[in-house]
Enzyme design. Structure first.
Site, short mmCIF file in Angstrom:
data_model
loop_
_atom_site.label_atom_id
_atom_site.label_comp_id
_atom_site.label_asym_id
_atom_site.label_seq_id
_atom_site.Cartn_x
_atom_site.Cartn_y
_atom_site.Cartn_z
N GLN A 177 52.62 53.89 -61.88
CA GLN A 177 53.43 55.03 -62.34
C GLN A 177 53.11 55.38 -63.80
OE1 GLN A 177 57.78 55.78 -61.39
NE2 GLN A 177 58.02 54.74 -63.36
N MET B 49 66.52 55.85 -62.81
CA MET B 49 67.31 56.24 -61.64
C MET B 49 68.67 55.52 -61.66
SD MET B 49 64.69 56.94 -58.57
CE MET B 49 64.44 55.26 -58.08
N ARG C 63 66.25 47.19 -57.18
CA ARG C 63 66.21 46.82 -55.76
C ARG C 63 66.44 45.33 -55.55
NH1 ARG C 63 62.26 51.35 -55.49
NH2 ARG C 63 63.22 52.91 -54.13
N HIS D 40 65.57 48.19 -68.01
CA HIS D 40 65.83 49.55 -68.52
C HIS D 40 66.30 49.50 -69.98
CE1 HIS D 40 66.88 50.14 -64.08
NE2 HIS D 40 65.92 51.03 -64.25
P1 AMP Z 1 63.69 53.08 -62.29
O1 AMP Z 1 65.13 53.28 -62.61
O2 AMP Z 1 63.43 51.94 -61.36
O3 AMP Z 1 63.00 54.36 -61.90
O4 AMP Z 1 63.00 52.63 -63.64
C1 AMP Z 1 63.12 53.39 -64.81
C2 AMP Z 1 62.17 52.86 -65.84
O5 AMP Z 1 62.49 51.50 -66.13
C3 AMP Z 1 60.71 52.89 -65.37
O6 AMP Z 1 59.88 53.28 -66.45
C4 AMP Z 1 60.48 51.46 -64.99
O7 AMP Z 1 59.13 51.06 -65.08
C5 AMP Z 1 61.32 50.74 -66.02
N1 AMP Z 1 61.61 49.38 -65.56
C6 AMP Z 1 62.12 49.01 -64.35
N2 AMP Z 1 62.19 47.67 -64.26
C7 AMP Z 1 61.72 47.18 -65.43
C8 AMP Z 1 61.52 45.87 -65.96
N3 AMP Z 1 61.82 44.78 -65.25
N4 AMP Z 1 61.01 45.74 -67.20
C9 AMP Z 1 60.69 46.84 -67.93
N5 AMP Z 1 60.85 48.10 -67.50
C10 AMP Z 1 61.35 48.28 -66.27
#
Ligand code: AMP
Length: 286
Positions: free
Chosen positions: A159, A36, A193, A43
């Site tokens: 998820q 996102m 966040r 990421h």
């Molecule tokens: P989001 O943008 O929050 O929807 O996350 C996109 C992807 O990045 C999802 O697969 C999350 O699980 C992964 N993600 C978010 N935070 C982390 C983190 N700290 N370590 C590894 N992957 C992450």
């Protein structure tokens, strides 16, 4: 100073699908990282994992309205595509698929994907429309970007189970890759966040990962009882102050099945509000 090539930004489903097809026709392996935006090192670690095993690496940046409830933070979710594209370029990401809301959900859109029981507890209970929104958008993204591998973070444990269930049940050709949680130096799991946290709340927020680390240590020292583990974790959160616990849950690793004693590898999941910000984290123990 060396200049870094910016990835090409693609806005339409038609164009991204053509690029994926062309690449696969010429024998290239394609990897996709759905995000996102508001990218951080968590990421980017997924981009690195894709870069290791794929020829064409595509990140998607789309703040998906259907996975937010009306009272949640969709409107104020941080958005900065130029910054995201620059970070992705530094990691040699080839393409960014950044569709508009209208491109993904044109007038008349009605379908929703329900993956069943794995989406029911914990996050599914607190956010009843969340996983249908996630599954639907991930299915759409994997149809538009039919990659060989899709990379997700273990940070969002439930998820990853939802997406895995959908990939299996619907015979999607994409393989799921789940990558380790990336943390700040003090242990706080990286999250877009975290940007909402005030300096005080940022200090307190480390208690989540500290409580998970304590549970892990206690299990390593022989503790098996979930009631005692939960109590010790809550004590860490209480001492930090200003943390409103939502849940601490123990499940058999790879499932959402609750356990009441640590007999095999277990995942501890935690969700809490720190100030106004709701954070989640988890850790494998035992
Ligand atoms: P989001 O943008 O929050 O929807 O996350 C996109 C992807 O990045 C999802 O697969 C999350 O699980 C992964 N993600 C978010 N935070 C982390 C983190 N700290 N370590 C590894 N992957 C992450």
């Amino acid at each position: 100073m060396t200049s870094v090539a910016l990835p090409t930004i693609v806005r339409t489903g038609e164009e991204i699908r053509k690029r994926v097809r062309d690449a696969q026709r010429s024998g290239q392996r394609v990897g996709v990282i759905p995000t996102m935006g508001a990218l951080h090192r968590g990421h980017l670690s997924l981009v690195d994992a894709a870069r290791e095993e794929c020829d064409l690496v595509i990140a998607t940046v789309f703040v998906n309205p259907t996975q937010f409830a009306p009272h949640e933070d969709f409107d104020r979710y941080p958005r900065d595509l130029d910054r995201d594209a620059a970070l992705l370029g530094e990691r040699q990401c080839d393409l960014v698929f950044a569709p508009s809301v209208d491109e993904m959900y044109p007038k008349g859109f009605e379908t929703s994907v329900d993956v069943g029981s794995v989406a029911d507890p914990l996050e599914g209970e607190r956010r009843p429309t969340h996983f249908a929104g996630v599954a639907t958008v991930v299915l759409k993204l994997l149809n538009l970007v039919p990659a060989d591998f899709a990379y997700f973070g273990r940070k969002d444990y439930q998820q990853t189970l939802v997406v895995g269930q959908m990939i299996r049940d619907l015979n999607l050709p994409t393989q799921l890759r789940v990558c380790a949680t990336v943390r700040e130096a003090d242990g706080l799991a990286m999250s877009s966040r975290n940007a909402y946290l005030s300096p005080d709340d940022r200090q307190r927020a480390v208690a989540l990962s500290q409580s998970l680390a304590l549970a892990s240590q206690m299990v390593d020292m022989g503790e098996r009882d979930v009631v005692r583990l939960r109590a010790a974790m809550m004590n860490v959160l209480d001492q930090a102050g200003g943390i409103d616990l939502d849940y601490i849950s123990f499940v058999r690793s790879g499932t959402m099945d609750p356990v009441d004693s640590i007999a095999s590898t277990t995942v501890v999941l935690i969700a809490a509000r720190v100030g106004k910000t709701r954070l989640i984290d988890n850790r494998e123990i035992g």
